[in-house]
Design a protein around this motif. Structure first.
Motif, PDB file in Angstrom:
ATOM      1  N   ASN A  70      49.562  53.746  28.766  1.00 44.19           N
ATOM      2  CA  ASN A  70      49.067  52.853  27.733  1.00 44.19           C
ATOM      3  C   ASN A  70      47.555  52.984  27.609  1.00 44.19           C
ATOM      4  O   ASN A  70      46.809  52.096  27.994  1.00 44.19           O
ATOM      5  CB  ASN A  70      49.405  51.394  28.073  1.00 44.19           C
ATOM      6  CG  ASN A  70      50.892  51.179  28.113  1.00 44.19           C
ATOM      7  OD1 ASN A  70      51.538  51.193  27.085  1.00 44.19           O
ATOM      8  ND2 ASN A  70      51.424  51.020  29.321  1.00 44.19           N
ATOM      9  N   CYS A  77      44.735  50.175  26.932  1.00 45.44           N
ATOM     10  CA  CYS A  77      45.266  48.862  27.250  1.00 45.44           C
ATOM     11  C   CYS A  77      44.512  48.218  28.415  1.00 45.44           C
ATOM     12  O   CYS A  77      44.191  47.046  28.393  1.00 45.44           O
ATOM     13  CB  CYS A  77      46.733  48.998  27.606  1.00 45.44           C
ATOM     14  SG  CYS A  77      47.702  47.720  26.841  1.00 45.44           S
ATOM     15  N   HIS A  86      53.353  44.543  22.245  1.00 45.61           N
ATOM     16  CA  HIS A  86      52.631  45.529  23.045  1.00 45.61           C
ATOM     17  C   HIS A  86      52.594  45.053  24.488  1.00 45.61           C
ATOM     18  O   HIS A  86      52.382  43.850  24.721  1.00 45.61           O
ATOM     19  CB  HIS A  86      51.190  45.673  22.546  1.00 45.61           C
ATOM     20  CG  HIS A  86      51.103  46.248  21.171  1.00 45.61           C
ATOM     21  ND1 HIS A  86      51.533  47.520  20.884  1.00 45.61           N
ATOM     22  CD2 HIS A  86      50.649  45.712  20.012  1.00 45.61           C
ATOM     23  CE1 HIS A  86      51.345  47.746  19.596  1.00 45.61           C
ATOM     24  NE2 HIS A  86      50.817  46.669  19.041  1.00 45.61           N
TER      25      HIS A  86
END
Ligand code: AMP
Ligand code: MG
Length: 420
Positions: free
Chosen positions: A7, A10, A353
């Motif tokens: 990710n 993130c 998400h």
């Protein structure tokens, strides 16, 4: 994040964010129950928190009594086989007991709740006897001691019935009354001051000018606080002005145990709130890994506990429910219960998400015994109508990504404060 490489971006975005669980625990651990109690008649104590242990002054039920309409007999008279005849020597009504003794070969007509006469220890249901004038005939198949309620089998004298910290509701009122207790000691009411901040806000009844909106947060907060049973100090709308904010915090902290505000805690526009709080208190500005409701200010202003909720209307309700409520309940002296979380099947595909705990507004229904949820459309934090349609949050853990329709999800029903 289990695999940050998966990710990209993130981790950077989440740096410095506090997890939902950590934030909730920190808030709960920080606050203490208030001291100070009052003595109230039990009905007036409904919704209040008990501030003493209640010990039973008597046995409930107070005496052995019949669980059935029938005949009180001596257990050793029951036939093992065949049948036997007993003489009826009187009647015991509820509230009007039979005062004699029952001897072998005798019985007493008895009503439900009536005191067992001396000598008798067993009740035969009236449907199980044949009556002939002042005699009854009973068959075998009965058990000595049956159909009798014993003294103290609900509550024994000297037993602890309710403990300090118990919220007094309908069952407790009845329980206290069953013990003959007319008054109890309860915690004093918690005093909560609340206000909205923002130059764009107008109160209902005022005319909106260009760029202005009505202040709704003070109404949702009022509704939830009112339901909780605290003493409310509504301080209105405070403009984004240094002196006004300083005065509001100063006044609030001198009157209340807790100050709850909305707005003015997000990055960039919170300068006056922040400056004032740095001067008057010890307040942390948190960014919590949750949606809705990322920014939250928490700490103390003078001696009052301070909770600065975000400005967006849904964020206010969610952060109040998830953070302010357990803190207030603890300060009110209540024993805290963990969040009640149920499992349900989602009818919708939910986009998400990984990174933040998500609290989607949803409607849970019972679909032939299987709890099923539908989300309430647009999930942005200004969609207050969704809170009105919803009866629960769907809680998606921080690490979760998109959730497929038909999957099991965690559901937190709105209990009491948001629904009716
Ligand atoms: P803020 O946290 O002050 O930046 O506010 C975030 C958003 O919530 C903005 O769109 C505000 O206009 C809105 N907002 C703040 N306070 C209130 C309120 N009391 N009632 C309704 N909306 C509000
Ligand atoms: Mg604002």
């Amino acid at each position: 994040m289990s695999n940050p490489a998966k990710n990209p971006g993130c981790d950077e975005q989440l740096a410095g964010l506090l997890s939902f669980d950590e934030a909730r625990q920190r808030i709960i651990d920080f606050v203490q129950p208030v001291t100070g109690r009052e003595r109230l008649a039990i009905r007036a104590a409904q919704g209040r928190v008990l501030d003493e242990d209640v010990i039973s002054p008597l046995n409930v039920p107070p005496y052995a009594n019949s669980a059935m309409d029938g005949y009180a007999v001596v257990g050793s008279d029951l036939p093992v086989q065949g049948d036997t005849q007993l003489e009826i020597i009187g009647t015991s009504f509820a509230g009007e007991p039979f005062n004699g003794e029952v001897s072998a070969g005798q019985c007493v007509r008895i009503m439900t709740g009536a005191k067992m006469p001396g000598g008798a220890n067993t009740v035969i249901m009236q449907e199980h006897v044949t009556r002939n004038d002042n005699h009854i005939t009973i068959n075998s198949g009965h058990r000595a001691g049956q159909n009798v309620r014993h003294p103290g089998e609900d509550i024994a004298e000297g037993e602890s019935v309710l403990v300090s910290g118990k919220l007094i509701a309908a069952a407790e009122l009845g329980l206290l009354a069953s013990l003959g207790i007319a008054e109890v000691n309860v915690k004093r009411k918690l005093r909560v001051a609340f206000f909205s901040t923002g130059d764009e806000l107008r109160a209902v009844g005022e005319i909106l000018q260009e760029g202005q909106i009505y202040d709704s947060n003070r109404y949702t907060l009022y509704g939830m606080l009112h339901q909780l049973g605290v003493e409310l100090i509504d301080m209105g709308v405070i403009p984004d002005d240094k002196a006004a904010i300083e005065k509001a915090f100063h006044d609030a902290s001198s009157m209340a145990d807790v100050i709850i505000t909305s707005g003015g805690v997000s990055v960039g526009e919170a300068d006056y709130v922040k400056l004032t709080l740095e001067k008057l208190g010890q307040v942390d500005f948190w960014k919590i890994a949750m949606k809705p409701g990322k920014p939250l200010a928490f700490g103390k202003v003078n001696n009052a506990v301070f909770l600065g909720l975000p400005g967006n209307p849904v964020s206010v309700m969610a952060t109040f429910y998830l953070f302010a409520l357990p803190a207030l309940r603890r300060m009110m002296g209540q024993q805290l219960q963990p969040l009640l979380v149920y499992r349900a099947i989602t009818n919708d595909r939910i986009k998400k998400h990984p990174g933040r705990t998500d609290f989607q507004r949803a409607i849970v229904t019972n679909n032939n015994g299987q709890p099923t949820v539908n989300c309430t459309g647009m999930q942005a934090s200004h969609i207050l109508s969704g809170m009105s349609h919803a009866n629960c949050f769907v809680m998606l853990p921080a690490a979760s990504g998109d959730v497929e329709a038909g999957s099991e999800v965690d559901v937190i029903p709105f209990a009491g404060l948001i629904d009716d």
